[in-house]
Scaffold this motif. Structure first.
Motif, PDB file in Angstrom:
ATOM      1  N   ALA A   7       0.871  -1.181   0.000  1.00  0.00           N
ATOM      2  CA  ALA A   7       0.000   0.000   0.000  1.00  0.00           C
ATOM      3  C   ALA A   7       0.904   1.226   0.000  1.00  0.00           C
ATOM      4  CB  ALA A   7      -0.904   0.012   1.219  1.00  0.00           C
ATOM      5  N   HIS A   8       0.575   2.175  -0.832  1.00  0.00           N
ATOM      6  CA  HIS A   8       1.378   3.380  -0.966  1.00  0.00           C
ATOM      7  C   HIS A   8       0.469   4.587  -0.752  1.00  0.00           C
ATOM      8  CE1 HIS A   8       4.476   0.799  -2.647  1.00  0.00           C
ATOM      9  NE2 HIS A   8       3.483   0.223  -3.298  1.00  0.00           N
ATOM     10  N   ILE A   9       0.914   5.526   0.073  1.00  0.00           N
ATOM     11  CA  ILE A   9       0.132   6.724   0.378  1.00  0.00           C
ATOM     12  C   ILE A   9       0.920   7.942  -0.085  1.00  0.00           C
ATOM     13  CG2 ILE A   9      -0.969   8.104   2.172  1.00  0.00           C
ATOM     14  CD1 ILE A   9      -0.973   5.528   3.902  1.00  0.00           C
ATOM     15  N   ARG A  10       0.309   8.744  -0.937  1.00  0.00           N
ATOM     16  CA  ARG A  10       0.913  10.003  -1.370  1.00  0.00           C
ATOM     17  C   ARG A  10       0.117  11.128  -0.736  1.00  0.00           C
ATOM     18  NH1 ARG A  10      -0.137  13.478  -5.817  1.00  0.00           N
ATOM     19  NH2 ARG A  10      -1.618  11.916  -6.531  1.00  0.00           N
ATOM     20  N   LEU A  11       0.778  11.920   0.098  1.00  0.00           N
ATOM     21  CA  LEU A  11       0.123  13.043   0.766  1.00  0.00           C
ATOM     22  C   LEU A  11       0.421  14.334   0.013  1.00  0.00           C
ATOM     23  CD1 LEU A  11       1.011  12.149   4.452  1.00  0.00           C
ATOM     24  CD2 LEU A  11      -1.171  11.782   3.295  1.00  0.00           C
ATOM     25  N   SER A  28      -2.121  -3.116  -3.940  1.00  0.00           N
ATOM     26  CA  SER A  28      -3.091  -4.206  -3.845  1.00  0.00           C
ATOM     27  C   SER A  28      -3.716  -4.308  -2.450  1.00  0.00           C
ATOM     28  CB  SER A  28      -2.435  -5.532  -4.232  1.00  0.00           C
ATOM     29  OG  SER A  28      -1.408  -5.854  -3.315  1.00  0.00           O
ATOM     30  N   GLN A  29      -3.070  -3.747  -1.433  1.00  0.00           N
ATOM     31  CA  GLN A  29      -3.615  -3.762  -0.073  1.00  0.00           C
ATOM     32  C   GLN A  29      -3.968  -2.342   0.378  1.00  0.00           C
ATOM     33  OE1 GLN A  29      -0.209  -5.900   1.525  1.00  0.00           O
ATOM     34  NE2 GLN A  29      -1.583  -7.610   2.010  1.00  0.00           N
ATOM     35  N   ALA A  30      -4.426  -1.529  -0.555  1.00  0.00           N
ATOM     36  CA  ALA A  30      -4.765  -0.137  -0.242  1.00  0.00           C
ATOM     37  C   ALA A  30      -5.835  -0.042   0.839  1.00  0.00           C
ATOM     38  CB  ALA A  30      -5.231   0.581  -1.506  1.00  0.00           C
ATOM     39  N   ARG A  31      -6.733  -1.010   0.904  1.00  0.00           N
ATOM     40  CA  ARG A  31      -7.825  -0.970   1.878  1.00  0.00           C
ATOM     41  C   ARG A  31      -7.304  -0.901   3.318  1.00  0.00           C
ATOM     42  NH1 ARG A  31     -11.770   1.515   2.897  1.00  0.00           N
ATOM     43  NH2 ARG A  31     -12.983   0.671   4.575  1.00  0.00           N
ATOM     44  N   VAL A  32      -6.187  -1.561   3.590  1.00  0.00           N
ATOM     45  CA  VAL A  32      -5.602  -1.527   4.933  1.00  0.00           C
ATOM     46  C   VAL A  32      -5.177  -0.095   5.279  1.00  0.00           C
ATOM     47  CG1 VAL A  32      -3.735  -2.388   6.390  1.00  0.00           C
ATOM     48  CG2 VAL A  32      -4.859  -3.927   4.762  1.00  0.00           C
ATOM     49  N   ALA A  33      -4.508   0.564   4.330  1.00  0.00           N
ATOM     50  CA  ALA A  33      -4.078   1.947   4.550  1.00  0.00           C
ATOM     51  C   ALA A  33      -5.275   2.888   4.649  1.00  0.00           C
ATOM     52  CB  ALA A  33      -3.147   2.387   3.432  1.00  0.00           C
ATOM     53  N   LEU A  34      -6.302   2.659   3.831  1.00  0.00           N
ATOM     54  CA  LEU A  34      -7.502   3.493   3.881  1.00  0.00           C
ATOM     55  C   LEU A  34      -8.168   3.402   5.257  1.00  0.00           C
ATOM     56  CD1 LEU A  34      -8.987   2.694   0.365  1.00  0.00           C
ATOM     57  CD2 LEU A  34      -8.097   4.904   1.124  1.00  0.00           C
ATOM     58  N   MET A  35      -8.248   2.187   5.795  1.00  0.00           N
ATOM     59  CA  MET A  35      -8.864   2.008   7.116  1.00  0.00           C
ATOM     60  C   MET A  35      -8.046   2.723   8.194  1.00  0.00           C
ATOM     61  SD  MET A  35     -10.313  -1.928   6.838  1.00  0.00           S
ATOM     62  CE  MET A  35      -9.246  -2.432   8.093  1.00  0.00           C
ATOM     63  N   ALA A  36      -6.732   2.673   8.093  1.00  0.00           N
ATOM     64  CA  ALA A  36      -5.884   3.361   9.070  1.00  0.00           C
ATOM     65  C   ALA A  36      -6.068   4.881   8.989  1.00  0.00           C
ATOM     66  CB  ALA A  36      -4.426   2.992   8.851  1.00  0.00           C
ATOM     67  N   LEU A  37      -6.143   5.404   7.770  1.00  0.00           N
ATOM     68  CA  LEU A  37      -6.346   6.853   7.609  1.00  0.00           C
ATOM     69  C   LEU A  37      -7.734   7.274   8.091  1.00  0.00           C
ATOM     70  CD1 LEU A  37      -4.627   7.332   4.150  1.00  0.00           C
ATOM     71  CD2 LEU A  37      -3.834   8.223   6.350  1.00  0.00           C
ATOM     72  N   GLU A  38      -8.751   6.476   7.808  1.00  0.00           N
ATOM     73  CA  GLU A  38     -10.101   6.792   8.291  1.00  0.00           C
ATOM     74  C   GLU A  38     -10.140   6.799   9.813  1.00  0.00           C
ATOM     75  OE1 GLU A  38     -12.446   3.871   6.230  1.00  0.00           O
ATOM     76  OE2 GLU A  38     -12.699   5.159   4.482  1.00  0.00           O
ATOM     77  N   ALA A  39      -9.384   5.908  10.443  1.00  0.00           N
ATOM     78  CA  ALA A  39      -9.309   5.884  11.906  1.00  0.00           C
ATOM     79  C   ALA A  39      -8.619   7.139  12.450  1.00  0.00           C
ATOM     80  CB  ALA A  39      -8.571   4.636  12.375  1.00  0.00           C
ATOM     81  N   ALA A  40      -7.816   7.781  11.607  1.00  0.00           N
ATOM     82  CA  ALA A  40      -7.128   9.015  11.987  1.00  0.00           C
ATOM     83  C   ALA A  40      -7.905  10.249  11.527  1.00  0.00           C
ATOM     84  CB  ALA A  40      -5.724   9.027  11.397  1.00  0.00           C
ATOM     85  N   ASP A  41      -9.215  10.105  11.313  1.00  0.00           N
ATOM     86  CA  ASP A  41     -10.136  11.201  10.970  1.00  0.00           C
ATOM     87  C   ASP A  41     -10.065  11.707   9.534  1.00  0.00           C
ATOM     88  OD1 ASP A  41     -11.341  11.136  13.448  1.00  0.00           O
ATOM     89  OD2 ASP A  41      -9.949  12.592  14.314  1.00  0.00           O
ATOM     90  N   PHE A  42      -9.424  10.966   8.631  1.00  0.00           N
ATOM     91  CA  PHE A  42      -9.515  11.320   7.217  1.00  0.00           C
ATOM     92  C   PHE A  42     -10.905  10.916   6.727  1.00  0.00           C
ATOM     93  CE2 PHE A  42      -5.005  11.696   7.429  1.00  0.00           C
ATOM     94  CZ  PHE A  42      -4.582  12.376   6.310  1.00  0.00           C
ATOM     95  N   SER A  43     -11.436  11.647   5.753  1.00  0.00           N
ATOM     96  CA  SER A  43     -12.759  11.361   5.184  1.00  0.00           C
ATOM     97  C   SER A  43     -12.612  11.007   3.712  1.00  0.00           C
ATOM     98  CB  SER A  43     -13.674  12.583   5.304  1.00  0.00           C
ATOM     99  OG  SER A  43     -13.857  12.928   6.640  1.00  0.00           O
ATOM    100  N   ALA A  44     -13.412  10.058   3.250  1.00  0.00           N
ATOM    101  CA  ALA A  44     -13.372   9.648   1.848  1.00  0.00           C
ATOM    102  C   ALA A  44     -13.848  10.792   0.955  1.00  0.00           C
ATOM    103  CB  ALA A  44     -14.236   8.419   1.635  1.00  0.00           C
ATOM    104  N   ALA A  45     -13.078  11.076  -0.101  1.00  0.00           N
ATOM    105  CA  ALA A  45     -13.449  12.112  -1.065  1.00  0.00           C
ATOM    106  C   ALA A  45     -13.756  11.491  -2.424  1.00  0.00           C
ATOM    107  CB  ALA A  45     -12.324  13.129  -1.198  1.00  0.00           C
ATOM    108  N   ALA A  46     -13.091  10.404  -2.738  1.00  0.00           N
ATOM    109  CA  ALA A  46     -13.287   9.675  -3.990  1.00  0.00           C
ATOM    110  C   ALA A  46     -12.698   8.282  -3.773  1.00  0.00           C
ATOM    111  CB  ALA A  46     -12.594  10.391  -5.144  1.00  0.00           C
TER     112      ALA A  46
END
Length: 74
Positions: A7-11, A28-46
């Motif tokens: 999983a790769h995150i570009r800020l 391929s495991q982006a969902r794991v990173a997405l869940m971690a960011l959502e737990a840190a108060d990030f919100s889905a935009a797309a």
């Protein structure tokens, strides 16, 4: 050693809101990173894009002031 996570995150700063951060997640495991960011108060935009917005007191006040000015001069 645990296996590496694919999983790769570009800020980056948000293009229209400088006090907001965008996270673009790939891999391929982006969902794991997405869940971690959502737990840190990030919100889905797309799909695979999250945003963390922070509104400073000064930014909020200036938006209210602009709104009042535009209403006053209509």
């Amino acid at each position: 050693m645990p296996p590496a996570l694919d999983a790769h995150i570009r800020l980056d700063t948000h293009p229209t809101h400088p006090s907001a951060v965008q996270a673009h997640v790939t891999g391929s495991q982006a969902r794991v990173a997405l869940m971690a960011l959502e737990a840190a108060d990030f919100s889905a935009a797309a799909t695979n894009v999250l945003v963390l917005a922070r509104i400073d007191h000064e930014e909020s006040d200036s938006k209210i002031s602009r709104s009042r000015r535009s209403t006053r001069f209509r």
